[in-house]
Design a protein around this motif. Structure first.
Motif, PDB file in Angstrom:
ATOM      1  N   GLN B  88       0.856  -1.194   0.000  1.00  0.00           N
ATOM      2  CA  GLN B  88       0.000   0.000   0.000  1.00  0.00           C
ATOM      3  C   GLN B  88       0.884   1.234   0.000  1.00  0.00           C
ATOM      4  O   GLN B  88       1.814   1.324   0.815  1.00  0.00           O
ATOM      5  N   TYR B  90       0.900   5.241   0.738  1.00  0.00           N
ATOM      6  CA  TYR B  90       0.121   6.304   1.382  1.00  0.00           C
ATOM      7  C   TYR B  90       0.859   7.635   1.265  1.00  0.00           C
ATOM      8  O   TYR B  90       0.789   8.490   2.156  1.00  0.00           O
ATOM      9  N   ASN B  91       1.602   7.761   0.173  1.00  0.00           N
ATOM     10  CA  ASN B  91       2.313   9.008  -0.105  1.00  0.00           C
ATOM     11  C   ASN B  91       1.339  10.117  -0.502  1.00  0.00           C
ATOM     12  O   ASN B  91       1.583  11.293  -0.219  1.00  0.00           O
ATOM     13  N   GLN B  93      -2.936  11.412  -0.906  1.00  0.00           N
ATOM     14  CA  GLN B  93      -4.232  11.244  -0.251  1.00  0.00           C
ATOM     15  C   GLN B  93      -5.081  10.188  -0.928  1.00  0.00           C
ATOM     16  O   GLN B  93      -6.002   9.637  -0.326  1.00  0.00           O
ATOM     17  N   LEU B  94      -4.805   9.938  -2.204  1.00  0.00           N
ATOM     18  CA  LEU B  94      -5.507   8.871  -2.919  1.00  0.00           C
ATOM     19  C   LEU B  94      -4.659   7.611  -2.776  1.00  0.00           C
ATOM     20  O   LEU B  94      -3.763   7.338  -3.564  1.00  0.00           O
ATOM     21  N   ILE B  95      -4.980   6.863  -1.745  1.00  0.00           N
ATOM     22  CA  ILE B  95      -4.199   5.685  -1.371  1.00  0.00           C
ATOM     23  C   ILE B  95      -4.464   4.552  -2.347  1.00  0.00           C
ATOM     24  O   ILE B  95      -5.584   4.377  -2.831  1.00  0.00           O
ATOM     25  N   PHE B  97      -3.451   0.267  -3.331  1.00  0.00           N
ATOM     26  CA  PHE B  97      -2.884  -1.020  -2.963  1.00  0.00           C
ATOM     27  C   PHE B  97      -2.359  -1.731  -4.211  1.00  0.00           C
ATOM     28  O   PHE B  97      -2.856  -1.502  -5.326  1.00  0.00           O
TER      29      PHE B  97
END
Lengths: 121, 106
Positions: B88, B90-91, B93-95, B97
């Motif tokens: 995943q 998370y850099n 805001q739209l995460i 996977f």
């Protein structure tokens, strides 16, 4: 003990609506960002939406933008996902998950067990 | 940001070491996590910030990498490691996977 419990899933017809709830306990709910993540049958994990601790920052995946609305009520330790204009490809188990860290970039440390949403005629 | 995992499936013996790779379509700095997912269970956070172990995660799990290339290594495979593994980012805001890697223990 940190607990997240989802509810509100069920069977709905295409074009219909459903509201999911995620109720938390065991931690200071108002301090944490909360997310919704889904997993369609036989598929991988897909992040759906996130809401910051004070509802200031809200984000959606492109696949649900304009159809889903996330909200929270810190007095009730709850986050909601209002899902409108549902489609067959929204069929999935929906999990709520807590950010590990306050503010900034964070993975998800605690997850609920999920609630199943089935969109079918 | 697209996250591409390889291999899609993996089979190994108890005691083996396995490596799963995750490639990001752009630089995600150190904002990379790994999760373990078993059927009917909630995902479990294994590693975050590339190499930091999650709470209660055994040291057999190891993460490394930077920028766009990351790896999850599991040493001394145990029967309980049979699961799907997801990276995943998370850099942003739209995460996003990765598509997942299914690990089978022979």
């Amino acid at each position: 003990e940190v607990l997240l419990v989802e509810s509100g899933g069920g069977l709905v017809k295409p074009g219909g609506s459903l509201r999911l709830s995620c109720t938390a306990s065991g931690f200071t709910f108002s301090n944490y960002n909360i997310n919704w993540v889904r997993q369609a049958p036989g598929k991988g994990l897909e992040w759906v939406s996130s809401i910051s601790s004070t509802s200031t920052h809200i984000h959606y995946a492109d696949s649900v933008k304009g159809r889903f609305t996330i909200s929270r009520d810190n007095a009730k330790n709850s986050v909601y996902l209002q899902m409108n204009s549902l489609r067959a490809d929204d069929t999935a188990v929906y999990f709520c998950a807590r950010d590990l860290l306050f503010g900034g970039q964070s993975p998800f440390d605690y997850w609920g067990q999920g609630t199943l949403v089935t969109v079918s005629s | 940001i697209d996250m591409t995992q390889s291999p899609f499936t993996l089979s190994a013996f108890i005691g083996d070491r396995v490596t799963i790779t995750c490639r990001a379509s752009q630089n995600i700095n150190k904002w990379l996590a790994w999760y373990q997912k078993k059927p009917g269970k909630a995902p479990k956070l294994l590693i975050y910030k590339v190499s930091t172990l999650g709470s209660g995660v055994p040291s057999r799990f190891n993460g490394s990498g930077s920028g766009t290339e990351f790896t999850l290594t599991i040493n001394n495979l145990q029967p309980d490691d049979s699961a799907n593994y997801y990276c995943q980012q998370y850099n942003t805001q739209l995460i996003t996977f990765g598509q997942g890697t299914q690990l089978e223990i022979k």
